[in-house]
Design an enzyme around this catalytic site. Structure first.
Site, PDB file in Angstrom:
ATOM      1  N   ASP A   1     -72.560 -48.946 -22.731  1.00  0.00           N
ATOM      2  CA  ASP A   1     -71.725 -48.856 -24.196  1.00  0.00           C
ATOM      3  C   ASP A   1     -72.048 -47.556 -25.059  1.00  0.00           C
ATOM      4  O   ASP A   1     -72.874 -47.575 -25.286  1.00  0.00           O
ATOM      5  CB  ASP A   1     -71.018 -49.612 -24.356  1.00  0.00           C
ATOM      6  CG  ASP A   1     -71.715 -50.346 -25.959  1.00  0.00           C
ATOM      7  OD1 ASP A   1     -73.233 -50.400 -25.434  1.00  0.00           O
ATOM      8  OD2 ASP A   1     -71.295 -50.730 -27.008  1.00  0.00           O
TER       9      ASP A   1
ATOM     10  N   ASP B   1     -85.041 -48.559 -23.195  1.00  0.00           N
ATOM     11  CA  ASP B   1     -84.761 -47.707 -23.282  1.00  0.00           C
ATOM     12  C   ASP B   1     -87.406 -47.830 -23.717  1.00  0.00           C
ATOM     13  O   ASP B   1     -87.247 -48.012 -23.517  1.00  0.00           O
ATOM     14  CB  ASP B   1     -84.025 -47.729 -24.152  1.00  0.00           C
ATOM     15  CG  ASP B   1     -84.257 -46.528 -24.928  1.00  0.00           C
ATOM     16  OD1 ASP B   1     -84.654 -44.761 -24.809  1.00  0.00           O
ATOM     17  OD2 ASP B   1     -83.484 -46.200 -26.169  1.00  0.00           O
TER      18      ASP B   1
ATOM     19  N   THR C   1     -86.584 -54.357 -26.566  1.00  0.00           N
ATOM     20  CA  THR C   1     -85.723 -55.604 -26.079  1.00  0.00           C
ATOM     21  C   THR C   1     -86.400 -56.510 -24.992  1.00  0.00           C
ATOM     22  O   THR C   1     -86.022 -57.383 -24.861  1.00  0.00           O
ATOM     23  CB  THR C   1     -84.134 -55.268 -26.077  1.00  0.00           C
ATOM     24  OG1 THR C   1     -83.602 -54.164 -26.771  1.00  0.00           O
ATOM     25  CG2 THR C   1     -83.098 -56.158 -25.820  1.00  0.00           C
TER      26      THR C   1
HETATM   27  P1  IMP Z   1     -84.502 -50.672 -25.819  1.00  0.00           P
HETATM   28  O1  IMP Z   1     -85.015 -49.680 -26.536  1.00  0.00           O
HETATM   29  O2  IMP Z   1     -85.256 -50.560 -24.442  1.00  0.00           O
HETATM   30  O3  IMP Z   1     -85.113 -52.251 -26.377  1.00  0.00           O
HETATM   31  O4  IMP Z   1     -82.765 -50.971 -25.609  1.00  0.00           O
HETATM   32  C1  IMP Z   1     -82.443 -51.116 -26.181  1.00  0.00           C
HETATM   33  C2  IMP Z   1     -80.742 -51.110 -26.136  1.00  0.00           C
HETATM   34  O5  IMP Z   1     -80.336 -50.141 -26.330  1.00  0.00           O
HETATM   35  C3  IMP Z   1     -79.996 -51.320 -24.597  1.00  0.00           C
HETATM   36  O6  IMP Z   1     -80.257 -52.789 -24.154  1.00  0.00           O
HETATM   37  C4  IMP Z   1     -78.956 -51.042 -24.794  1.00  0.00           C
HETATM   38  O7  IMP Z   1     -78.057 -51.654 -25.498  1.00  0.00           O
HETATM   39  C5  IMP Z   1     -79.389 -49.631 -25.924  1.00  0.00           C
HETATM   40  N1  IMP Z   1     -79.127 -48.230 -25.460  1.00  0.00           N
HETATM   41  C6  IMP Z   1     -80.404 -48.091 -25.195  1.00  0.00           C
HETATM   42  N2  IMP Z   1     -80.635 -46.340 -24.609  1.00  0.00           N
HETATM   43  C7  IMP Z   1     -79.207 -46.489 -23.782  1.00  0.00           C
HETATM   44  C8  IMP Z   1     -78.364 -45.737 -23.415  1.00  0.00           C
HETATM   45  O8  IMP Z   1     -78.278 -44.419 -22.979  1.00  0.00           O
HETATM   46  N3  IMP Z   1     -76.572 -46.078 -23.511  1.00  0.00           N
HETATM   47  C9  IMP Z   1     -76.690 -46.950 -23.425  1.00  0.00           C
HETATM   48  N4  IMP Z   1     -77.563 -48.048 -24.160  1.00  0.00           N
HETATM   49  C10 IMP Z   1     -78.320 -47.763 -23.940  1.00  0.00           C
HETATM   50 MG    MG Z   2     -75.185 -51.098 -26.769  1.00  0.00          MG
END
Ligand code: IMP
Ligand code: MG
Length: 205
Positions: free
Chosen positions: A157, A101, A105
């Site tokens: 989830d 996203d 992470t």
């Molecule tokens: P990041 O923003 O790339 O660090 O993503 C962080 C975490 O947010 C991901 O690994 C998911 O656990 C969660 N996440 C972000 N967008 C979604 C979504 O659309 N559905 C489910 N989980 C999400």
């Molecule tokens: Mg999650």
């Protein structure tokens, strides 16, 4: 006629499409890693994807997992809560995420893996929400572009729900914020349906 208050669920990928994505990504990872690799799944969202993907890779794969605490904007950081079990130094690693996203992470975890001095490390993400990036990272093996909506199912989830739904669905994040169980009856049937299914399966035994 009154309009529904929330946007309805929208299918993003069914089981056949997810299987085709795993075959395509498995073939690409196979071609790039003739001597095998370590696939590192990001818990918990990657679990179904990781299981299906590694079975489409035609070179030896060792499987490992990592887990992080959710990114805390207040603290400005993420923490590893389950580290690698394997020594990946000198070995090619593919980090496998259910969704990328903002990229916070995955970029944190790529850095974490690089500290172990692997031969290489690349990122495989089932859903790639490119338009949401804060950190500019590349998903080398990308499944499908993420919609501008919250995605659930196939490991993903909301508040622990929906990970075991076989397909991927775009949901309404405002509806989920108001009621995390909003889509339970859409995706699993009503409690009455579920109860009669259990009774039926008992009678069928
Ligand atoms: P990041 O923003 O790339 O660090 O993503 C962080 C975490 O947010 C991901 O690994 C998911 O656990 C969660 N996440 C972000 N967008 C979604 C979504 O659309 N559905 C489910 N989980 C999400
Ligand atoms: Mg999650």
């Amino acid at each position: 006629m009154a309009r529904p208050a929330w946007a309805p669920l929208e299918s993003i990928a069914d089981e056949a499409e997810l299987a085709a994505i795993c075959r395509r990504l498995g073939a690409a990872i196979t071609a790039d890693h003739p001597h095998g690799l370590v696939a590192v799944g990001v818990l918990k969202g990657s679990v179904p994807f990781l299981a299906d993907l590694v079975r489409q890779i035609r070179v030896p794969v060792e499987v490992d997992t990592v887990a992080v605490s959710p990114y805390d904007p207040g603290q400005g950081r993420t923490r590893v809560v389950k580290d690698l079990d394997l020594d990946v130094s000198g070995r090619p690693v593919v980090l496998v995420a259910g969704i990328v996203d903002t990229g916070l992470t995955s970029s944190f975890l790529l850095r974490h893996v690089r500290e172990r001095e692997p031969a290489s490390v690349s990122l495989c993400g089932l859903v790639d929400k490119q338009h949401r990036r804060i950190v500019p990272i590349d998903v080398t093996y990308g499944g499908l572009p993420g919609p501008d909506r919250f995605v659930i199912g196939y490991g993903l989830d909301f508040a622990g729900r929906y990970r075991n739904v076989p397909g991927l669905w775009a949901a309404d994040s405002r509806a989920l914020a108001e009621d995390p169980d909003r889509y339970v009856s859409d995706l699993y049937g009503s409690p009455i349906d579920r109860r009669s299914a259990i009774i039926r399966s008992r009678h069928e035994r």
